[in-house]
Scaffold this motif. Structure first.
Motif, mmCIF file in Angstrom:
data_model
loop_
_atom_site.group_PDB
_atom_site.id
_atom_site.type_symbol
_atom_site.label_atom_id
_atom_site.label_comp_id
_atom_site.label_asym_id
_atom_site.label_seq_id
_atom_site.Cartn_x
_atom_site.Cartn_y
_atom_site.Cartn_z
ATOM 1 N N ILE A 74 33.306 32.340 53.962
ATOM 2 C CA ILE A 74 33.611 33.677 53.449
ATOM 3 C C ILE A 74 33.757 33.633 51.932
ATOM 4 O O ILE A 74 33.260 34.503 51.211
ATOM 5 C CB ILE A 74 34.886 34.241 54.107
ATOM 6 N N SER A 75 34.416 32.609 51.445
ATOM 7 C CA SER A 75 34.616 32.473 50.009
ATOM 8 C C SER A 75 33.277 32.274 49.295
ATOM 9 O O SER A 75 33.039 32.852 48.231
ATOM 10 C CB SER A 75 35.540 31.290 49.731
ATOM 11 N N ILE A 89 29.145 38.261 43.920
ATOM 12 C CA ILE A 89 29.385 38.431 42.488
ATOM 13 C C ILE A 89 28.099 38.157 41.712
ATOM 14 O O ILE A 89 27.738 38.902 40.800
ATOM 15 C CB ILE A 89 30.516 37.501 41.989
ATOM 16 N N VAL A 90 27.408 37.095 42.099
ATOM 17 C CA VAL A 90 26.166 36.734 41.405
ATOM 18 C C VAL A 90 25.113 37.827 41.587
ATOM 19 O O VAL A 90 24.425 38.210 40.648
ATOM 20 C CB VAL A 90 25.646 35.373 41.917
ATOM 21 N N VAL A 91 25.001 38.362 42.809
ATOM 22 C CA VAL A 91 23.954 39.331 43.110
ATOM 23 C C VAL A 91 24.275 40.710 42.536
ATOM 24 O O VAL A 91 23.430 41.328 41.884
ATOM 25 C CB VAL A 91 23.720 39.415 44.638
ATOM 26 N N TRP A 92 25.491 41.213 42.777
ATOM 27 C CA TRP A 92 25.800 42.597 42.422
ATOM 28 C C TRP A 92 26.694 42.747 41.187
ATOM 29 O O TRP A 92 26.903 43.860 40.716
ATOM 30 C CB TRP A 92 26.459 43.317 43.594
ATOM 31 N N GLY A 93 27.286 41.698 40.718
ATOM 32 C CA GLY A 93 28.159 41.777 39.546
ATOM 33 C C GLY A 93 29.607 42.008 39.942
ATOM 34 O O GLY A 93 29.905 42.562 40.999
ATOM 35 N N LEU A 94 30.504 41.587 39.089
ATOM 36 C CA LEU A 94 31.939 41.639 39.387
ATOM 37 C C LEU A 94 32.471 43.064 39.482
ATOM 38 O O LEU A 94 33.263 43.365 40.369
ATOM 39 C CB LEU A 94 32.715 40.854 38.330
ATOM 40 N N GLN A 95 32.037 43.949 38.614
ATOM 41 C CA GLN A 95 32.573 45.320 38.639
ATOM 42 C C GLN A 95 32.219 46.042 39.933
ATOM 43 O O GLN A 95 33.004 46.836 40.439
ATOM 44 C CB GLN A 95 32.054 46.123 37.453
ATOM 45 N N THR A 96 31.062 45.770 40.478
ATOM 46 C CA THR A 96 30.626 46.456 41.692
ATOM 47 C C THR A 96 31.417 46.003 42.913
ATOM 48 O O THR A 96 31.723 46.819 43.786
ATOM 49 C CB THR A 96 29.120 46.183 41.934
ATOM 50 N N VAL A 97 31.762 44.729 42.990
ATOM 51 C CA VAL A 97 32.393 44.192 44.199
ATOM 52 C C VAL A 97 33.846 43.782 43.986
ATOM 53 O O VAL A 97 34.389 42.994 44.751
ATOM 54 C CB VAL A 97 31.588 42.975 44.740
ATOM 55 N N ALA A 98 34.508 44.323 42.986
ATOM 56 C CA ALA A 98 35.862 43.879 42.654
ATOM 57 C C ALA A 98 36.859 44.080 43.800
ATOM 58 O O ALA A 98 37.564 43.145 44.189
ATOM 59 C CB ALA A 98 36.358 44.582 41.397
ATOM 60 N N LEU A 99 36.945 45.290 44.349
ATOM 61 C CA LEU A 99 37.911 45.539 45.422
ATOM 62 C C LEU A 99 37.548 44.810 46.718
ATOM 63 O O LEU A 99 38.417 44.130 47.302
ATOM 64 C CB LEU A 99 38.058 47.046 45.671
ATOM 65 N N PRO A 100 36.297 44.878 47.178
ATOM 66 C CA PRO A 100 35.958 44.093 48.374
ATOM 67 C C PRO A 100 36.144 42.591 48.156
ATOM 68 O O PRO A 100 36.542 41.870 49.070
ATOM 69 C CB PRO A 100 34.490 44.425 48.636
ATOM 70 N N LEU A 101 35.885 42.136 46.930
ATOM 71 C CA LEU A 101 36.082 40.724 46.620
ATOM 72 C C LEU A 101 37.542 40.329 46.767
ATOM 73 O O LEU A 101 37.861 39.287 47.342
ATOM 74 C CB LEU A 101 35.602 40.426 45.201
ATOM 75 N N LEU A 102 38.417 41.156 46.275
ATOM 76 C CA LEU A 102 39.847 40.897 46.392
ATOM 77 C C LEU A 102 40.265 40.820 47.857
ATOM 78 O O LEU A 102 41.015 39.921 48.257
ATOM 79 C CB LEU A 102 40.642 41.981 45.662
ATOM 80 N N LEU A 111 38.267 40.109 50.455
ATOM 81 C CA LEU A 111 37.663 38.919 51.066
ATOM 82 C C LEU A 111 38.389 37.640 50.662
ATOM 83 O O LEU A 111 38.615 36.765 51.495
ATOM 84 C CB LEU A 111 36.190 38.813 50.679
ATOM 85 N N LYS A 112 38.719 37.542 49.408
ATOM 86 C CA LYS A 112 39.430 36.341 48.939
ATOM 87 C C LYS A 112 40.810 36.233 49.590
ATOM 88 O O LYS A 112 41.228 35.154 49.990
ATOM 89 C CB LYS A 112 39.573 36.350 47.420
#
Length: 77
Positions: A27-28, A35-48, A50-51
């Motif tokens: 998952i990590s 992040i690499v594909v869509w960029g940090l700003q686009t996936v910030a909340l889902p990334l948080l 998931l992490k």
């Protein structure tokens, strides 16, 4: 030497978190690829989210593996 190898293998399994830890590491890795594909700003909340989930799963896996060692000690030879 076999005892040392067995102990190191056991500690490595605990550090990884066993099967649950492997899922958490996956998952990590997937979130890092997002992040690499869509960029940090686009996936910030889902990334948080998931992490947080992957760290929780990993923690449960480590706890479970460390308890398994305590409950089932290896036979003494």
């Amino acid at each position: 030497m076999a005892k040392i190898k067995e102990k190191l293998g056991r500690w490595l399994r605990v550090a990884i978190g066993g099967p649950m830890g492997i899922i958490a590491w996956g998952i990590s890795g997937a979130s890092a690829m997002a992040i690499v594909v869509w960029g940090l700003q686009t996936v910030a909340l889902p990334l948080l989210m998931l992490k947080t989930a992957s760290w929780g799963i990993w923690g449960l896996g480590v706890f479970r593996e460390s308890r398994a060692k305590r409950e089932n000690p290896p036979p003494k030879v």
